[in-house]
Scaffold this active site. Structure first.
Site, short mmCIF file in Angstrom:
data_model
loop_
_atom_site.label_atom_id
_atom_site.label_comp_id
_atom_site.label_asym_id
_atom_site.label_seq_id
_atom_site.Cartn_x
_atom_site.Cartn_y
_atom_site.Cartn_z
N TYR A 116 0.82 -1.22 0.00
CA TYR A 116 0.00 0.00 0.00
C TYR A 116 0.86 1.27 0.00
O TYR A 116 0.41 2.31 -0.46
CB TYR A 116 -0.90 0.04 1.24
CG TYR A 116 -2.23 -0.65 1.09
CD1 TYR A 116 -2.32 -1.97 0.66
CD2 TYR A 116 -3.42 0.02 1.40
CE1 TYR A 116 -3.54 -2.60 0.54
CE2 TYR A 116 -4.65 -0.61 1.29
CZ TYR A 116 -4.71 -1.91 0.86
OH TYR A 116 -5.92 -2.53 0.75
N LYS A 171 2.97 -15.54 2.19
CA LYS A 171 3.13 -16.24 0.91
C LYS A 171 4.62 -16.54 0.77
O LYS A 171 5.28 -16.14 -0.20
CB LYS A 171 2.58 -15.36 -0.23
CG LYS A 171 2.50 -16.03 -1.59
CD LYS A 171 1.45 -17.13 -1.68
CE LYS A 171 1.54 -17.84 -3.02
NZ LYS A 171 0.67 -19.04 -3.12
N ASP A 188 -3.23 -18.31 0.34
CA ASP A 188 -4.26 -18.97 -0.48
C ASP A 188 -4.97 -20.06 0.34
O ASP A 188 -6.19 -20.18 0.33
CB ASP A 188 -3.68 -19.51 -1.80
CG ASP A 188 -2.40 -20.31 -1.63
OD1 ASP A 188 -1.83 -20.34 -0.52
OD2 ASP A 188 -1.96 -20.92 -2.62
N ASP A 193 -6.42 -7.03 4.14
CA ASP A 193 -7.55 -6.34 3.49
C ASP A 193 -8.45 -7.38 2.84
O ASP A 193 -9.67 -7.37 3.01
CB ASP A 193 -7.02 -5.35 2.45
CG ASP A 193 -8.15 -4.67 1.70
OD1 ASP A 193 -9.10 -4.21 2.37
OD2 ASP A 193 -8.11 -4.63 0.45
N ASP A 209 -12.49 -9.07 4.26
CA ASP A 209 -13.78 -9.08 3.55
C ASP A 209 -14.34 -10.50 3.50
O ASP A 209 -15.55 -10.70 3.59
CB ASP A 209 -13.65 -8.53 2.12
CG ASP A 209 -13.88 -7.03 2.05
OD1 ASP A 209 -13.52 -6.32 3.01
OD2 ASP A 209 -14.42 -6.56 1.02
#
Ligand code: IPM
Ligand code: MN
Length: 361
Positions: A141, A191, A223, A247, A251
């Protein structure tokens, strides 16, 4: 106690849910005899309209002076094609950075009365109770270099994912600190099979964990974590992850809670000289322009953020748990907003705010 709070309603449903969150905050202050002083400021699209920039100097000054900041949501479709510096979201990224709120706590709970609101099977979501700890002021970001260069066939875009040891360490300590007050389990998500960034992340997390021998640590690739969240959400207590993974996963977590309108968040930085944490409190959802101005947005994420503020910035645990119980109470009444798919007529934003106040009484 003196509670000096900056309120930044922002855009879209941000203004509506913030109004209810403030109603609850005023109610709590009156009931427990706290002196509440509220200041209002501009952030996001509304700030661009009034001042030409999404994070005006004045807002930066007000946030620095306040004990805590309560935010609604930012974003307006008219800015969809604006350059990054001129987008409402930039205001949010800048205030997070200005306040240095590096740890974003996003609790995800499946309330018993709302199990049917989730599209997942009840037996899967029942008992879900986790906090996603998202690193908030670093990673892709904010990484430099960034930008789009060249023209035509030579156009090229670059973003940089970067973390320092110190940035990983401080958010990891926050996660372990929280885990100690809960089920004592941290799942770090990365990851590391592909990204050097994640390899450093994992190394630092493992090192910090040595200082918390009573907290169990495991690691998931992002994942796989996305899959485990819906396969076996009860396995999670604290989920610790970097900015963009957090982020995305939060959700997904919203599906477990029945609606993204349910999710509160607390963004915490260092302690002030007074001992209080610097904090920015906002629901996880966005400005939802499609339902703005209709008095139908779910204010419970914003109200839950007030509970978090009372707890983390003011240390008012009794008041915070009164708000949390009142949320549960309002949910159990069944008179909830449309996103939670009530069996009867949906409640308005305002009615939900009022019923939380009544439940605190
Ligand atoms: C969130 C939001 C923000 C983010 C956007 C609005 C910049 O999606 O708080 O989750 O990506 O952090
Ligand atoms: Mn998001």
């Amino acid at each position: 106690m003196d509670l000096h709070v900056l309120v930044l309603p922002g855009d879209g449903i941000g203004t509506e849910v913030t109004r209810e969150a403030v109603r609850v905050l005023r109610h709590v202050a009156a009931k427990w005899n706290h002196k509440l002083s509220l200041t209002e400021g501009l952030l996001g699209g509304v700030a661009i309209h009034r001042t030409g920039t999404p994070f005006p100097e004045e807002t930066a000054k007000l946030a620095a002076e306040a004990d805590a900041t309560l935010m609604g949501a930012v974003g307006l479709p008219e800015f969809d094609n604006a350059p990054p510096e001129q987008r409402p979201e930039k205001g949010l990224l800048k205030i997070r950075q200005a306040l240095g709120v590096y740890a974003n706590l996003r609790p995800v709970r499946a309330y018993k009365s709302q199990l049917d609101s989730s599209p997942l099977k009840n037996h899967l979501v029942e008992g879900t109770d986790m906090i996603i700890v998202r690193e908030l002021t670093g990673g892709i970001y904010y990484g430099i270099p960034r930008g789009i260069t060249g023209t035509g066939a030579d156009m090229r875009a670059v973003n940089t994912m970067t973390y320092t040891r110190a940035e990983i360490e401080r958010v990891t300590r926050m996660a372990f600190h929280l885990a100690k007050t809960r089920r004592k389990k941290v799942t770090s998500v990365d990851k590391s099979n592909v990204l050097e960034n994640s390899q450093l992340w994992r190394k630092v997390v493992v090192e910090v964990a040595i200082d918390y021998p009573d907290v169990a640590l495991d690691h998931l690739l992002v994942d796989n974590c996305a899959m485990q969240l819906v396969l076996n959400p009860r396995r999670f207590d604290i989920v610790l992850t970097e900015n963009m993974f957090g982020d995305i996963l939060s959700d997904e977590g919203a599906v477990l809670a029945g609606s993204i309108g349910m999710l509160p968040s607390a963004s915490i930085g260092d302690r002030r000289p007074s001992g209080a944490w610097v904090g920015l409190y906002e629901p996880v959802h966005g400005s939802a322009p499609d339902i703005a101005g209709q008095n139908k947005a779910n204010p419970l994420g914003a109200i839950g953020s007030v509970a978090a503020m009372l707890e983390y910035s003011f240390g008012l645990k009794e008041e915070a748990s009164a708000v949390e119980s009142a949320i549960e109470h309002a949910l159990a009444s069944g008179h909830v907003t449309a996103d939670l798919r009530p069996s009867g007529a949906p409640a308005t934003t305002e009615q939900v705010g009022e019923s939380v106040c009544v439940a605190i009484s």
